[in-house]
Design an enzyme around this catalytic site. Structure first.
Site, PDB file in Angstrom:
ATOM      1  N   SER A 157     -67.453  17.820 -48.055  1.00  0.00           N
ATOM      2  CA  SER A 157     -67.242  19.157 -47.505  1.00  0.00           C
ATOM      3  C   SER A 157     -68.333  19.483 -46.489  1.00  0.00           C
ATOM      4  O   SER A 157     -68.064  20.089 -45.439  1.00  0.00           O
ATOM      5  CB  SER A 157     -67.235  20.185 -48.644  1.00  0.00           C
ATOM      6  OG  SER A 157     -66.872  21.456 -48.180  1.00  0.00           O
ATOM      7  N   TRP A 158     -69.551  19.090 -46.776  1.00  0.00           N
ATOM      8  CA  TRP A 158     -70.661  19.279 -45.828  1.00  0.00           C
ATOM      9  C   TRP A 158     -70.367  18.546 -44.518  1.00  0.00           C
ATOM     10  O   TRP A 158     -70.504  19.120 -43.428  1.00  0.00           O
ATOM     11  CB  TRP A 158     -71.955  18.754 -46.458  1.00  0.00           C
ATOM     12  CG  TRP A 158     -73.104  18.559 -45.510  1.00  0.00           C
ATOM     13  CD1 TRP A 158     -73.604  19.457 -44.610  1.00  0.00           C
ATOM     14  CD2 TRP A 158     -73.901  17.376 -45.376  1.00  0.00           C
ATOM     15  NE1 TRP A 158     -74.668  18.906 -43.919  1.00  0.00           N
ATOM     16  CE2 TRP A 158     -74.868  17.637 -44.380  1.00  0.00           C
ATOM     17  CE3 TRP A 158     -73.906  16.145 -46.012  1.00  0.00           C
ATOM     18  CZ2 TRP A 158     -75.817  16.683 -43.999  1.00  0.00           C
ATOM     19  CZ3 TRP A 158     -74.855  15.196 -45.643  1.00  0.00           C
ATOM     20  CH2 TRP A 158     -75.795  15.473 -44.641  1.00  0.00           C
ATOM     21  N   ARG A 201     -71.037  22.161 -53.177  1.00  0.00           N
ATOM     22  CA  ARG A 201     -71.480  21.013 -53.958  1.00  0.00           C
ATOM     23  C   ARG A 201     -71.235  19.694 -53.238  1.00  0.00           C
ATOM     24  O   ARG A 201     -72.011  18.749 -53.360  1.00  0.00           O
ATOM     25  CB  ARG A 201     -70.727  20.978 -55.300  1.00  0.00           C
ATOM     26  CG  ARG A 201     -71.004  19.716 -56.124  1.00  0.00           C
ATOM     27  CD  ARG A 201     -70.044  19.590 -57.296  1.00  0.00           C
ATOM     28  NE  ARG A 201     -68.661  19.460 -56.883  1.00  0.00           N
ATOM     29  CZ  ARG A 201     -68.097  18.337 -56.458  1.00  0.00           C
ATOM     30  NH1 ARG A 201     -68.809  17.227 -56.343  1.00  0.00           N
ATOM     31  NH2 ARG A 201     -66.816  18.309 -56.111  1.00  0.00           N
ATOM     32  N   SER A 202     -70.154  19.590 -52.480  1.00  0.00           N
ATOM     33  CA  SER A 202     -69.614  18.314 -52.031  1.00  0.00           C
ATOM     34  C   SER A 202     -70.221  17.786 -50.735  1.00  0.00           C
ATOM     35  O   SER A 202     -70.251  18.493 -49.721  1.00  0.00           O
ATOM     36  CB  SER A 202     -68.102  18.465 -51.832  1.00  0.00           C
ATOM     37  OG  SER A 202     -67.573  17.392 -51.091  1.00  0.00           O
ATOM     38  N   PRO A 203     -70.634  16.517 -50.708  1.00  0.00           N
ATOM     39  CA  PRO A 203     -71.119  15.935 -49.447  1.00  0.00           C
ATOM     40  C   PRO A 203     -70.000  15.798 -48.413  1.00  0.00           C
ATOM     41  O   PRO A 203     -70.237  15.931 -47.219  1.00  0.00           O
ATOM     42  CB  PRO A 203     -71.670  14.572 -49.869  1.00  0.00           C
ATOM     43  CG  PRO A 203     -70.940  14.227 -51.118  1.00  0.00           C
ATOM     44  CD  PRO A 203     -70.711  15.540 -51.815  1.00  0.00           C
TER      45      PRO A 203
END
Length: 249
Positions: free
Chosen positions: A27-28, A23-25
């Site tokens: 984390s991306w 979900r997380s930018p």
């Protein structure tokens, strides 16, 4: 009743862990940096999923004695993240496409990751889903999208698409959420090396130094035990984590 927490010695000997969220930018972006700048560290990682449980998973997690250590973000924090991610992606030469999440069920992609991991394609699946979400604007909580992405990697589309409806995968998902709780993970990216914890994109280099330093120390200990007269002294300092903007709440 909850399971016993790992002993301090077990934590010290555990492989370095990367808690990621599809979900997380942030984390991306952490995933991008790890692959580009620290591929040797990536090879040592134990990948751990982090996601906000739906009602079914939350009930099962509570019944197992755990809880999800996450607080929903305020409107102000959400607006800050939009600005911050634009800045960070520009610095990296990336063009994000902001997805629209309508009643998302995060079990859909994260339990599908378990299937990909079982097949030895977990890291590739993470990379493909990140690209779909953040660069193609696709809805990764749509089971049909997850099935298509899995098929591109040679994985069984129907099994991935139906992962959130699979009782066995649901149970394994609860075990994964118990790991989140036991490790005190409150946001992503969250990385752990031994006892040291690192939160946020600006702690990636510190984490990498810690992992490399531990590998060096472990090698030195093996040399010392083997009686090597040339074992070098341990001079690598470890880094600790602190709160900051750069971890996604």
């Amino acid at each position: 009743m909850s399971e016993a927490a790992p002993s301090p010695g077990a934590r010290r000997q555990a492989p370095p862990r990367f808690y990621f969220s599809l979900r997380s930018p942030y984390s991306w972006l952490a995933h991008q940096e790890l692959l580009a700048r620290h591929p040797d560290v990536v090879e040592r990682l134990e990948w751990r999923p982090f996601w906000e449980p739906d009602e079914e998973s939350a009930r099962a997690l509570e019944a197992a004695g755990g809880r999800f250590p996450y607080v929903a973000m305020s409107r102000e924090k959400h607006l800050y993240i939009l600005q911050d991610v634009r800045r960070l992606t520009r610095e990296r030469g990336l063009e994000p496409t902001w997805p629209v999440d309508r009643e998302p069920c995060w079990e859909v992609p994260h339990l599908a990751w378990l299937v990909a991991q079982d097949a030895g394609r977990g890291p590739e699946f993470v990379g493909r889903v990140y690209r779909a979400r953040w660069q193609e604007g696709r809805d990764i909580c749509d089971p049909s999208v997850i099935g298509e992405l899995g098929a591109e990697l040679g994985l069984p589309a129907e099994r991935l698409a139906g992962a959130a409806r699979d009782p066995e995968l649901r149970a394994r998902g609860v075990s994964a959420l118990l790991d989140v709780w036991r490790d005190g993970v409150f946001g992503v990216p969250f990385l752990i090396d031994g006892h040291d914890k690192f939160w946020g994109t600006d702690r990636i280099s510190d984490f990498a130094r810690s992992v490399r330093g531990r590998a060096t120390r472990d090698g030195n200990r093996k040399c010392a035990k083997a009686g090597s007269p040339n074992a070098p002294a341990d001079t690598v300092a470890r880094s600790a984590d602190g709160g900051h903007a750069g971890g996604c709440g």
